[in-house]
Design a protein around this motif. Structure first.
Motif, mmCIF file in Angstrom:
data_model
loop_
_atom_site.group_PDB
_atom_site.id
_atom_site.type_symbol
_atom_site.label_atom_id
_atom_site.label_comp_id
_atom_site.label_asym_id
_atom_site.label_seq_id
_atom_site.Cartn_x
_atom_site.Cartn_y
_atom_site.Cartn_z
ATOM 1 N N ILE A 80 -4.286 10.234 3.810
ATOM 2 C CA ILE A 80 -5.716 9.883 3.863
ATOM 3 C C ILE A 80 -6.424 10.933 4.709
ATOM 4 C CG2 ILE A 80 -7.373 8.051 4.457
ATOM 5 C CD1 ILE A 80 -4.857 6.182 4.665
ATOM 6 N N ASN A 98 0.843 -1.209 0.000
ATOM 7 C CA ASN A 98 0.000 0.000 0.000
ATOM 8 C C ASN A 98 0.873 1.253 0.000
ATOM 9 O OD1 ASN A 98 -2.433 -1.247 -0.036
ATOM 10 N ND2 ASN A 98 -2.966 -0.912 2.101
ATOM 11 N N SER A 112 -6.868 3.372 -6.162
ATOM 12 C CA SER A 112 -6.839 1.978 -5.735
ATOM 13 C C SER A 112 -6.980 1.057 -6.957
ATOM 14 C CB SER A 112 -7.964 1.722 -4.733
ATOM 15 O OG SER A 112 -8.203 0.360 -4.606
ATOM 16 N N GLY A 163 -5.573 -2.370 -6.746
ATOM 17 C CA GLY A 163 -6.116 -2.624 -5.404
ATOM 18 C C GLY A 163 -7.487 -3.293 -5.476
ATOM 19 N N THR A 164 -7.801 -4.072 -4.440
ATOM 20 C CA THR A 164 -9.110 -4.743 -4.406
ATOM 21 C C THR A 164 -10.012 -4.125 -3.344
ATOM 22 O OG1 THR A 164 -8.306 -6.315 -2.779
ATOM 23 C CG2 THR A 164 -8.101 -6.952 -5.099
ATOM 24 N N GLY A 165 -9.454 -3.322 -2.459
ATOM 25 C CA GLY A 165 -10.247 -2.754 -1.359
ATOM 26 C C GLY A 165 -10.430 -3.749 -0.227
ATOM 27 N N ALA A 172 -10.379 4.956 0.289
ATOM 28 C CA ALA A 172 -10.345 6.409 0.492
ATOM 29 C C ALA A 172 -10.181 7.068 -0.866
ATOM 30 C CB ALA A 172 -9.183 6.775 1.400
ATOM 31 N N ASP A 173 -9.431 6.404 -1.747
ATOM 32 C CA ASP A 173 -9.198 6.965 -3.076
ATOM 33 C C ASP A 173 -9.455 5.844 -4.067
ATOM 34 O OD1 ASP A 173 -8.118 7.873 -5.429
ATOM 35 O OD2 ASP A 173 -6.466 8.950 -4.454
ATOM 36 N N ASP A 182 5.140 6.357 5.140
ATOM 37 C CA ASP A 182 5.450 6.876 3.794
ATOM 38 C C ASP A 182 5.176 8.368 3.762
ATOM 39 O OD1 ASP A 182 2.685 7.520 2.857
ATOM 40 O OD2 ASP A 182 2.364 5.363 3.057
ATOM 41 N N GLY A 223 -7.532 -5.430 1.163
ATOM 42 C CA GLY A 223 -6.242 -5.631 1.833
ATOM 43 C C GLY A 223 -6.273 -5.375 3.331
ATOM 44 N N LEU A 224 -6.774 -4.205 3.733
ATOM 45 C CA LEU A 224 -6.742 -3.872 5.166
ATOM 46 C C LEU A 224 -7.749 -4.698 5.966
ATOM 47 C CD1 LEU A 224 -6.154 -0.008 5.141
ATOM 48 C CD2 LEU A 224 -4.526 -1.835 5.575
ATOM 49 N N ARG A 265 2.168 1.784 -3.402
ATOM 50 C CA ARG A 265 1.120 2.141 -4.372
ATOM 51 C C ARG A 265 0.548 3.532 -4.133
ATOM 52 N NH1 ARG A 265 -2.342 -1.950 -2.727
ATOM 53 N NH2 ARG A 265 -3.968 -0.878 -3.858
ATOM 54 N N TYR A 266 0.556 3.979 -2.866
ATOM 55 C CA TYR A 266 -0.041 5.291 -2.583
ATOM 56 C C TYR A 266 1.008 6.380 -2.329
ATOM 57 C CZ TYR A 266 -4.276 2.557 -2.388
ATOM 58 O OH TYR A 266 -5.298 1.722 -2.720
HETATM 59 P P1 ADP Z 1 -6.764 -1.307 -1.673
HETATM 60 O O1 ADP Z 1 -6.630 -2.630 -2.285
HETATM 61 O O2 ADP Z 1 -7.787 -0.426 -2.310
HETATM 62 O O3 ADP Z 1 -5.465 -0.642 -1.454
HETATM 63 P P2 ADP Z 1 -6.828 -1.618 1.203
HETATM 64 O O4 ADP Z 1 -7.830 -2.298 2.037
HETATM 65 O O5 ADP Z 1 -5.424 -2.134 1.215
HETATM 66 O O6 ADP Z 1 -7.424 -1.609 -0.248
HETATM 67 O O7 ADP Z 1 -6.788 -0.095 1.609
HETATM 68 C C1 ADP Z 1 -8.028 0.605 1.777
HETATM 69 C C2 ADP Z 1 -7.858 2.037 1.364
HETATM 70 O O8 ADP Z 1 -7.001 2.705 2.278
HETATM 71 C C3 ADP Z 1 -7.192 2.208 0.010
HETATM 72 O O9 ADP Z 1 -8.128 2.159 -1.013
HETATM 73 C C4 ADP Z 1 -6.547 3.576 0.130
HETATM 74 O O10 ADP Z 1 -7.477 4.570 -0.230
HETATM 75 C C5 ADP Z 1 -6.242 3.709 1.615
HETATM 76 N N1 ADP Z 1 -4.816 3.450 1.921
HETATM 77 C C6 ADP Z 1 -4.272 2.331 2.410
HETATM 78 N N2 ADP Z 1 -2.947 2.466 2.615
HETATM 79 C C7 ADP Z 1 -2.644 3.738 2.260
HETATM 80 C C8 ADP Z 1 -1.441 4.518 2.242
HETATM 81 N N3 ADP Z 1 -0.266 4.028 2.668
HETATM 82 N N4 ADP Z 1 -1.526 5.801 1.818
HETATM 83 C C9 ADP Z 1 -2.713 6.325 1.427
HETATM 84 N N5 ADP Z 1 -3.866 5.650 1.406
HETATM 85 C C10 ADP Z 1 -3.841 4.369 1.812
#
Ligand code: ADP
Length: 432
Positions: A364, A331, A384, A389-391, A379-380, A359, A393-394, A334-335
Protein backbone atom coordinates in the motif's frame (compact mmCIF):
# COMPACT_ATOMS: atom_id res chain seq x y z
CA UNK A 1 29.30 51.25 37.79
CA UNK A 2 32.76 50.53 39.16
CA UNK A 3 33.43 47.55 41.38
CA UNK A 4 32.31 48.71 44.85
CA UNK A 5 35.17 46.80 46.48
CA UNK A 6 37.59 48.89 44.39
CA UNK A 7 35.80 52.09 45.45
CA UNK A 8 36.05 51.15 49.14
CA UNK A 9 39.72 50.27 48.73
CA UNK A 10 40.57 53.60 47.03
CA UNK A 11 38.63 55.61 49.66
CA UNK A 12 40.50 53.91 52.54
CA UNK A 13 43.84 54.30 50.72
CA UNK A 14 43.16 57.99 50.10
CA UNK A 15 42.33 58.49 53.79
CA UNK A 16 45.50 56.60 54.81
CA UNK A 17 47.51 58.91 52.53
CA UNK A 18 45.88 62.03 54.07
CA UNK A 19 46.68 60.72 57.57
CA UNK A 20 50.26 60.04 56.47
CA UNK A 21 50.57 63.67 55.37
CA UNK A 22 49.04 64.79 58.67
CA UNK A 23 51.58 62.63 60.54
CA UNK A 24 54.36 64.26 58.53
CA UNK A 25 53.32 67.74 59.68
CA UNK A 26 52.29 66.78 63.24
CA UNK A 27 53.17 63.44 64.81
CA UNK A 28 52.33 59.71 64.46
CA UNK A 29 49.77 59.72 67.34
CA UNK A 30 47.69 62.41 65.70
CA UNK A 31 47.92 60.56 62.37
CA UNK A 32 46.78 57.22 63.92
CA UNK A 33 43.96 58.93 65.77
CA UNK A 34 42.78 60.64 62.61
CA UNK A 35 43.04 57.38 60.64
CA UNK A 36 41.03 55.36 63.22
CA UNK A 37 38.34 58.07 63.54
CA UNK A 38 38.07 58.16 59.73
CA UNK A 39 37.69 54.33 59.48
CA UNK A 40 35.10 54.39 62.30
CA UNK A 41 33.18 57.19 60.58
CA UNK A 42 33.37 55.18 57.34
CA UNK A 43 31.94 52.04 59.06
CA UNK A 44 29.27 54.08 60.84
CA UNK A 45 28.23 55.48 57.43
CA UNK A 46 27.80 51.95 56.06
CA UNK A 47 25.87 50.89 59.16
CA UNK A 48 23.54 53.85 58.66
CA UNK A 49 22.80 52.86 55.00
CA UNK A 50 22.36 49.22 55.94
CA UNK A 51 19.80 50.37 58.49
CA UNK A 52 18.03 52.50 55.82
CA UNK A 53 18.03 49.52 53.45
CA UNK A 54 16.58 47.29 56.16
CA UNK A 55 13.87 49.85 57.00
CA UNK A 56 12.98 50.17 53.34
CA UNK A 57 12.95 46.38 52.79
CA UNK A 58 10.33 46.02 55.53
CA UNK A 59 7.93 48.02 53.33
CA UNK A 60 9.43 48.13 49.85
CA UNK A 61 8.04 50.90 47.70
CA UNK A 62 9.37 52.36 44.50
CA UNK A 63 8.61 55.94 45.66
CA UNK A 64 10.45 55.70 48.97
CA UNK A 65 13.69 54.10 47.95
CA UNK A 66 16.61 56.02 49.65
CA UNK A 67 19.08 57.98 47.48
CA UNK A 68 22.27 56.82 49.22
CA UNK A 69 25.76 58.28 49.21
CA UNK A 70 29.00 56.93 47.72
CA UNK A 71 28.80 53.28 46.87
CA UNK A 72 25.28 53.21 48.41
CA UNK A 73 24.12 55.60 45.70
CA UNK A 74 24.96 52.92 43.10
CA UNK A 75 23.35 50.17 45.15
CA UNK A 76 20.07 52.09 45.59
CA UNK A 77 20.08 53.24 41.96
CA UNK A 78 20.37 49.61 40.81
CA UNK A 79 17.68 48.54 43.22
CA UNK A 80 15.44 51.30 41.88
CA UNK A 81 15.93 50.21 38.23
CA UNK A 82 15.35 46.57 39.09
CA UNK A 83 12.14 47.44 41.01
CA UNK A 84 10.87 49.55 38.12
CA UNK A 85 11.52 46.77 35.61
CA UNK A 86 9.80 44.26 37.87
CA UNK A 87 6.75 46.45 38.44
CA UNK A 88 6.48 47.15 34.68
CA UNK A 89 6.56 43.44 33.81
CA UNK A 90 4.09 42.72 36.61
CA UNK A 91 1.61 45.26 35.28
CA UNK A 92 2.11 43.86 31.77
CA UNK A 93 1.44 40.38 33.12
CA UNK A 94 -1.71 41.42 34.94
CA UNK A 95 -3.04 43.24 31.88
CA UNK A 96 -2.31 40.12 29.75
CA UNK A 97 -4.08 38.01 32.35
CA UNK A 98 -7.02 40.40 32.34
CA UNK A 99 -7.21 40.26 28.54
CA UNK A 100 -7.01 36.48 28.68
CA UNK A 101 -9.86 36.38 31.16
CA UNK A 102 -11.97 38.62 28.93
CA UNK A 103 -11.20 36.40 25.92
CA UNK A 104 -12.02 33.23 27.89
CA UNK A 105 -15.26 34.81 29.12
CA UNK A 106 -16.25 35.39 25.51
CA UNK A 107 -15.71 31.70 24.59
CA UNK A 108 -18.87 29.71 23.89
CA UNK A 109 -17.40 26.77 25.87
CA UNK A 110 -17.35 26.59 29.65
CA UNK A 111 -13.82 27.07 31.05
CA UNK A 112 -12.85 26.29 34.66
CA UNK A 113 -9.32 26.87 36.00
CA UNK A 114 -8.36 24.29 38.65
CA UNK A 115 -5.35 24.39 40.96
CA UNK A 116 -3.13 21.43 41.87
CA UNK A 117 -5.68 20.29 44.50
CA UNK A 118 -8.48 20.34 41.88
CA UNK A 119 -10.03 23.39 43.58
CA UNK A 120 -11.83 25.91 41.38
CA UNK A 121 -9.79 29.10 40.90
CA UNK A 122 -11.84 30.79 38.23
CA UNK A 123 -14.60 30.03 35.72
CA UNK A 124 -16.36 31.85 32.88
CA UNK A 125 -20.05 32.52 32.27
CA UNK A 126 -20.76 29.47 30.04
CA UNK A 127 -19.39 27.27 32.86
CA UNK A 128 -22.07 28.78 35.12
CA UNK A 129 -24.79 27.79 32.64
CA UNK A 130 -23.42 24.36 31.63
CA UNK A 131 -22.11 23.09 34.99
CA UNK A 132 -24.33 25.09 37.34
CA UNK A 133 -21.37 26.71 39.16
CA UNK A 134 -22.18 29.69 41.39
CA UNK A 135 -19.95 32.75 41.32
CA UNK A 136 -18.30 33.70 44.69
CA UNK A 137 -19.86 30.60 46.28
CA UNK A 138 -18.10 27.80 44.41
CA UNK A 139 -14.67 29.38 44.04
CA UNK A 140 -11.99 27.49 46.03
CA UNK A 141 -14.27 24.44 46.29
CA UNK A 142 -12.89 21.11 45.00
CA UNK A 143 -14.52 20.48 41.60
CA UNK A 144 -15.56 16.92 42.59
CA UNK A 145 -17.78 18.36 45.37
CA UNK A 146 -19.81 20.04 42.66
CA UNK A 147 -19.54 17.58 39.75
CA UNK A 148 -20.15 14.36 41.62
CA UNK A 149 -20.84 11.96 38.75
CA UNK A 150 -18.75 8.80 39.18
CA UNK A 151 -17.50 8.88 35.56
CA UNK A 152 -16.21 12.44 36.01
CA UNK A 153 -14.48 11.70 39.34
CA UNK A 154 -12.84 8.65 37.74
CA UNK A 155 -11.75 10.72 34.73
CA UNK A 156 -10.30 13.40 36.99
CA UNK A 157 -8.36 10.92 39.10
CA UNK A 158 -7.13 8.74 36.21
CA UNK A 159 -4.96 11.66 35.00
CA UNK A 160 -5.22 10.37 31.40
CA UNK A 161 -6.75 13.28 29.55
CA UNK A 162 -5.97 12.54 25.88
CA UNK A 163 -9.66 11.75 25.18
CA UNK A 164 -12.60 13.92 26.29
CA UNK A 165 -15.37 12.52 28.47
CA UNK A 166 -19.00 12.55 27.31
CA UNK A 167 -21.66 12.88 30.00
CA UNK A 168 -25.39 13.41 30.17
CA UNK A 169 -25.98 16.73 31.91
CA UNK A 170 -27.17 16.22 35.50
CA UNK A 171 -29.21 19.42 35.23
CA UNK A 172 -30.98 18.82 31.88
CA UNK A 173 -30.88 15.14 30.91
CA UNK A 174 -31.39 15.74 27.16
CA UNK A 175 -28.16 17.75 27.04
CA UNK A 176 -24.89 15.90 26.37
CA UNK A 177 -21.72 17.54 27.63
CA UNK A 178 -18.18 16.87 26.51
CA UNK A 179 -15.61 17.51 29.26
CA UNK A 180 -11.91 17.74 28.54
CA UNK A 181 -9.15 18.44 31.04
CA UNK A 182 -6.00 20.16 29.78
CA UNK A 183 -3.04 20.25 32.20
CA UNK A 184 -0.93 23.43 32.15
CA UNK A 185 1.79 25.19 34.19
CA UNK A 186 2.76 23.28 37.35
CA UNK A 187 -0.07 20.84 38.01
CA UNK A 188 -2.82 23.32 37.14
CA UNK A 189 -5.68 22.20 34.94
CA UNK A 190 -8.15 23.73 32.56
CA UNK A 191 -11.56 22.06 32.40
CA UNK A 192 -13.29 22.74 29.09
CA UNK A 193 -16.99 21.95 28.89
CA UNK A 194 -18.82 21.83 25.56
CA UNK A 195 -22.47 21.23 24.73
CA UNK A 196 -22.39 18.48 22.08
CA UNK A 197 -26.11 17.61 22.12
CA UNK A 198 -26.63 18.69 18.48
CA UNK A 199 -23.62 16.69 17.22
CA UNK A 200 -24.71 13.73 19.34
CA UNK A 201 -28.25 13.86 17.90
CA UNK A 202 -26.92 13.98 14.32
CA UNK A 203 -24.58 11.08 15.09
CA UNK A 204 -27.45 8.99 16.52
CA UNK A 205 -29.59 9.87 13.47
CA UNK A 206 -26.77 8.83 11.14
CA UNK A 207 -26.28 5.54 12.95
CA UNK A 208 -30.04 4.79 13.04
CA UNK A 209 -30.39 5.72 9.38
CA UNK A 210 -27.62 3.35 8.26
CA UNK A 211 -28.91 0.57 10.51
CA UNK A 212 -32.52 1.02 9.27
CA UNK A 213 -31.62 1.28 5.59
CA UNK A 214 -29.38 -1.78 5.81
CA UNK A 215 -32.08 -3.69 7.64
CA UNK A 216 -34.79 -2.69 5.16
CA UNK A 217 -32.61 -3.63 2.17
CA UNK A 218 -31.65 -7.02 3.53
CA UNK A 219 -35.06 -8.73 2.95
CA UNK A 220 -35.67 -7.62 -0.68
CA UNK A 221 -32.08 -8.52 -1.54
CA UNK A 222 -32.45 -11.97 -0.01
CA UNK A 223 -35.59 -12.49 -2.11
CA UNK A 224 -33.88 -11.28 -5.33
CA UNK A 225 -30.83 -13.44 -4.60
CA UNK A 226 -33.06 -16.47 -3.94
CA UNK A 227 -34.95 -16.03 -7.22
CA UNK A 228 -31.75 -15.54 -9.20
CA UNK A 229 -30.36 -18.76 -7.75
CA UNK A 230 -33.56 -20.67 -8.52
CA UNK A 231 -33.61 -19.40 -12.10
CA UNK A 232 -29.95 -20.18 -12.74
CA UNK A 233 -30.51 -23.69 -11.29
CA UNK A 234 -33.24 -24.34 -13.86
CA UNK A 235 -31.10 -26.10 -16.47
CA UNK A 236 -31.96 -25.10 -20.02
CA UNK A 237 -34.63 -22.58 -18.94
CA UNK A 238 -32.30 -19.61 -19.35
CA UNK A 239 -31.15 -18.95 -22.87
CA UNK A 240 -27.34 -19.00 -23.21
CA UNK A 241 -27.48 -15.40 -24.54
CA UNK A 242 -28.72 -14.02 -21.26
CA UNK A 243 -26.87 -16.45 -18.93
CA UNK A 244 -23.87 -14.04 -18.53
CA UNK A 245 -26.32 -11.32 -17.36
CA UNK A 246 -27.78 -13.70 -14.80
CA UNK A 247 -24.30 -14.53 -13.53
CA UNK A 248 -23.46 -10.84 -13.27
CA UNK A 249 -26.70 -10.15 -11.39
CA UNK A 250 -25.86 -12.95 -8.95
CA UNK A 251 -22.35 -11.61 -8.35
CA UNK A 252 -23.64 -8.09 -7.72
CA UNK A 253 -26.44 -9.30 -5.43
CA UNK A 254 -23.93 -11.26 -3.37
CA UNK A 255 -21.71 -8.16 -3.18
CA UNK A 256 -24.61 -5.98 -2.03
CA UNK A 257 -25.59 -8.56 0.59
CA UNK A 258 -22.02 -8.55 1.88
CA UNK A 259 -21.99 -4.72 2.11
CA UNK A 260 -25.29 -4.76 3.99
CA UNK A 261 -24.08 -7.44 6.38
CA UNK A 262 -20.90 -5.39 7.03
CA UNK A 263 -22.92 -2.19 7.57
CA UNK A 264 -25.15 -3.99 10.06
CA UNK A 265 -22.08 -5.36 11.84
CA UNK A 266 -20.63 -1.82 12.03
CA UNK A 267 -23.90 -0.42 13.44
CA UNK A 268 -23.97 -3.15 16.06
CA UNK A 269 -20.35 -2.44 17.03
CA UNK A 270 -20.98 1.31 17.25
CA UNK A 271 -24.05 0.87 19.44
CA UNK A 272 -22.38 -1.55 21.88
CA UNK A 273 -19.55 0.57 23.21
CA UNK A 274 -18.67 -1.92 25.95
CA UNK A 275 -18.10 -5.66 25.65
CA UNK A 276 -20.86 -7.85 27.05
CA UNK A 277 -19.67 -11.35 26.21
CA UNK A 278 -16.12 -11.33 27.57
CA UNK A 279 -14.65 -14.82 27.88
CA UNK A 280 -11.23 -16.42 28.02
CA UNK A 281 -10.32 -17.18 24.41
CA UNK A 282 -8.22 -20.26 23.69
CA UNK A 283 -5.82 -18.53 21.31
CA UNK A 284 -4.17 -21.76 20.21
CA UNK A 285 -7.48 -23.14 18.91
CA UNK A 286 -8.54 -19.80 17.44
CA UNK A 287 -5.29 -19.23 15.55
CA UNK A 288 -5.36 -22.79 14.20
CA UNK A 289 -8.88 -22.09 12.91
CA UNK A 290 -7.73 -18.79 11.36
CA UNK A 291 -4.85 -20.61 9.69
CA UNK A 292 -7.18 -23.28 8.23
CA UNK A 293 -9.63 -20.57 6.99
CA UNK A 294 -6.82 -18.61 5.31
CA UNK A 295 -5.56 -21.77 3.59
CA UNK A 296 -9.07 -22.60 2.42
CA UNK A 297 -9.53 -19.06 1.04
CA UNK A 298 -6.15 -19.23 -0.70
CA UNK A 299 -7.01 -22.62 -2.26
CA UNK A 300 -3.37 -23.62 -2.23
CA UNK A 301 -2.20 -20.54 -4.10
CA UNK A 302 -0.15 -19.12 -1.19
CA UNK A 303 2.14 -20.45 1.52
CA UNK A 304 0.37 -19.62 4.77
CA UNK A 305 2.43 -20.24 7.93
CA UNK A 306 1.39 -19.87 11.57
CA UNK A 307 4.09 -18.98 14.15
CA UNK A 308 2.82 -19.47 17.72
CA UNK A 309 5.67 -17.95 19.76
CA UNK A 310 3.62 -17.65 22.95
CA UNK A 311 0.75 -19.58 24.50
CA UNK A 312 -1.03 -16.74 26.29
CA UNK A 313 -4.80 -16.40 25.92
CA UNK A 314 -6.96 -13.31 25.60
CA UNK A 315 -9.89 -11.95 27.54
CA UNK A 316 -12.49 -10.64 25.10
CA UNK A 317 -15.29 -11.44 22.71
CA UNK A 318 -14.58 -14.58 20.65
CA UNK A 319 -16.81 -13.56 17.74
CA UNK A 320 -15.47 -10.02 17.54
CA UNK A 321 -11.80 -11.01 17.72
CA UNK A 322 -12.27 -13.85 15.25
CA UNK A 323 -13.90 -11.36 12.86
CA UNK A 324 -11.10 -8.77 13.28
CA UNK A 325 -8.26 -11.26 12.88
CA UNK A 326 -9.85 -13.08 9.94
CA UNK A 327 -10.37 -9.69 8.23
CA UNK A 328 -6.59 -9.22 8.31
CA UNK A 329 -5.79 -12.74 7.13
CA UNK A 330 -8.37 -12.65 4.33
CA UNK A 331 -7.04 -9.25 3.21
CA UNK A 332 -3.54 -10.74 3.10
CA UNK A 333 -4.79 -13.58 0.89
CA UNK A 334 -6.80 -11.24 -1.37
CA UNK A 335 -4.03 -8.68 -1.82
CA UNK A 336 -1.18 -11.15 -2.36
CA UNK A 337 -0.68 -12.59 -5.84
CA UNK A 338 -0.51 -16.41 -6.24
CA UNK A 339 2.71 -18.07 -5.01
CA UNK A 340 2.99 -15.33 -2.36
CA UNK A 341 3.88 -15.90 1.32
CA UNK A 342 1.65 -15.09 4.29
CA UNK A 343 2.95 -15.36 7.88
CA UNK A 344 0.74 -15.18 10.95
CA UNK A 345 2.53 -14.48 14.27
CA UNK A 346 1.37 -14.60 17.92
CA UNK A 347 4.13 -13.07 20.06
CA UNK A 348 4.80 -11.28 23.35
CA UNK A 349 6.33 -7.81 23.09
CA UNK A 350 7.21 -6.63 26.59
CA UNK A 351 3.99 -6.60 28.61
CA UNK A 352 1.83 -6.70 25.48
CA UNK A 353 0.85 -9.46 23.10
CA UNK A 354 0.90 -8.92 19.33
CA UNK A 355 -1.02 -10.60 16.53
CA UNK A 356 0.76 -10.01 13.19
CA UNK A 357 -0.21 -10.80 9.62
CA UNK A 358 2.63 -10.28 7.18
CA UNK A 359 2.40 -10.78 3.44
CA UNK A 360 4.61 -10.14 0.44
CA UNK A 361 1.72 -8.93 -1.70
CA UNK A 362 0.93 -5.74 -3.60
CA UNK A 363 1.54 -3.44 -0.63
CA UNK A 364 0.00 0.00 0.00
CA UNK A 365 1.37 3.46 -0.78
CA UNK A 366 2.20 5.39 2.38
CA UNK A 367 -0.33 8.21 1.81
CA UNK A 368 -3.21 5.68 2.06
CA UNK A 369 -2.12 4.27 5.42
CA UNK A 370 -3.70 6.86 7.78
CA UNK A 371 -7.09 6.50 6.03
CA UNK A 372 -7.35 2.70 5.70
CA UNK A 373 -9.79 2.31 8.61
CA UNK A 374 -12.28 4.83 7.19
CA UNK A 375 -15.53 3.38 5.84
CA UNK A 376 -15.37 2.50 2.14
CA UNK A 377 -11.77 3.71 1.86
CA UNK A 378 -9.83 1.56 -0.58
CA UNK A 379 -6.21 1.91 -1.62
CA UNK A 380 -6.86 -0.26 -4.66
CA UNK A 381 -10.58 -0.08 -5.43
CA UNK A 382 -10.43 -2.24 -8.58
CA UNK A 383 -8.75 -5.12 -6.77
CA UNK A 384 -10.95 -4.72 -3.71
CA UNK A 385 -14.12 -5.13 -5.81
CA UNK A 386 -12.70 -7.98 -7.90
CA UNK A 387 -11.85 -9.94 -4.76
CA UNK A 388 -15.24 -9.32 -3.14
CA UNK A 389 -14.12 -6.52 -0.79
CA UNK A 390 -16.63 -4.09 0.70
CA UNK A 391 -14.21 -1.41 1.92
CA UNK A 392 -15.61 -1.87 5.43
CA UNK A 393 -13.34 -4.60 6.77
CA UNK A 394 -10.70 -2.45 8.45
CA UNK A 395 -13.36 -0.09 9.78
CA UNK A 396 -14.94 -3.10 11.54
CA UNK A 397 -11.47 -4.11 12.80
CA UNK A 398 -10.96 -0.60 14.26
CA UNK A 399 -14.22 -0.73 16.24
CA UNK A 400 -13.53 -4.22 17.55
CA UNK A 401 -10.04 -3.22 18.67
CA UNK A 402 -11.47 -0.16 20.41
CA UNK A 403 -13.73 -2.50 22.44
CA UNK A 404 -10.62 -4.43 23.50
CA UNK A 405 -8.38 -1.36 24.18
CA UNK A 406 -6.09 -2.72 21.45
CA UNK A 407 -4.38 -0.80 18.65
CA UNK A 408 -3.72 -1.46 14.97
CA UNK A 409 -0.30 -0.77 13.45
CA UNK A 410 0.25 -0.93 9.69
CA UNK A 411 3.51 -0.97 7.77
CA UNK A 412 3.54 -1.40 4.04
CA UNK A 413 5.72 -0.94 0.99
CA UNK A 414 4.21 -0.93 -2.52
CA UNK A 415 5.29 -4.05 -4.38
CA UNK A 416 6.97 -5.49 -1.25
CA UNK A 417 4.06 -6.40 1.00
CA UNK A 418 2.20 -5.34 4.13
CA UNK A 419 2.37 -6.00 7.83
CA UNK A 420 -0.76 -5.51 9.98
CA UNK A 421 -0.28 -5.76 13.75
CA UNK A 422 -2.85 -5.84 16.55
CA UNK A 423 -1.31 -4.92 19.92
CA UNK A 424 -3.29 -6.09 22.98
CA UNK A 425 -2.61 -4.42 26.34
CA UNK A 426 -1.45 -6.38 29.39
CA UNK A 427 -4.91 -6.29 31.04
CA UNK A 428 -6.33 -8.41 28.19
CA UNK A 429 -3.74 -11.20 28.58
CA UNK A 430 -4.45 -14.44 30.48
CA UNK A 431 -1.86 -17.20 31.02
CA UNK A 432 -2.68 -20.31 28.95
P1 ADP B 1 -11.71 -4.22 1.44
O1 ADP B 1 -12.96 -4.93 1.69
O2 ADP B 1 -11.74 -3.29 0.26
O3 ADP B 1 -10.53 -5.10 1.47
P2 ADP B 1 -10.71 -3.19 3.96
O4 ADP B 1 -11.31 -2.19 4.85
O5 ADP B 1 -10.51 -4.58 4.48
O6 ADP B 1 -11.60 -3.19 2.66
O7 ADP B 1 -9.32 -2.66 3.46
C1 ADP B 1 -9.22 -1.30 3.01
C2 ADP B 1 -8.20 -1.20 1.91
O8 ADP B 1 -6.91 -1.44 2.43
C3 ADP B 1 -8.38 -2.24 0.82
O9 ADP B 1 -9.27 -1.80 -0.15
C4 ADP B 1 -6.97 -2.39 0.27
O10 ADP B 1 -6.75 -1.42 -0.72
C5 ADP B 1 -6.08 -2.08 1.46
N1 ADP B 1 -5.54 -3.30 2.09
C6 ADP B 1 -5.97 -3.92 3.20
N2 ADP B 1 -5.20 -4.98 3.51
C7 ADP B 1 -4.23 -5.03 2.57
C8 ADP B 1 -3.11 -5.89 2.32
N3 ADP B 1 -2.80 -6.91 3.14
N4 ADP B 1 -2.32 -5.61 1.26
C9 ADP B 1 -2.59 -4.55 0.45
N5 ADP B 1 -3.62 -3.72 0.62
C10 ADP B 1 -4.44 -3.95 1.66
Amino acid sequence: MQDIRLKAFWSLLFWAFCCLLLGWFTNAHVAWLAYLSGVLAYLAGHLYWIHRLYQWALKPSLNFIPNGKGIWEDIFANLYHEMRRHSRSQSQLSSTLERLRHATSALPDGVVVLNNRNEIEWFNEPAVQRLGLKRHHDENQPIYYLLRQAEFVEYLQAEEYSEPLKLKSWRTPDVTLELQIIPFASKQRLLICRDVSAIEKTEVMRRDFIANVSHELRTPLTVIGGFLETISDMQGEVSPDIQPYFDMMQVQTTRMRRIIEDLLTLSRLENNVTLKDEVEIDMHAMLQQLHRDAEALSQGQHTVTLHMDTKVNLLGSYNELMSAMSNLTSNAVRYTPPQGKIDIYWQMRGEEVVFTVQDNGIGIESHHLPRLTERFYRADSGRSRDTGGTGLGLSIVKHILHHHQASLLVESEPGQGSCFRIVFPAQRILPA
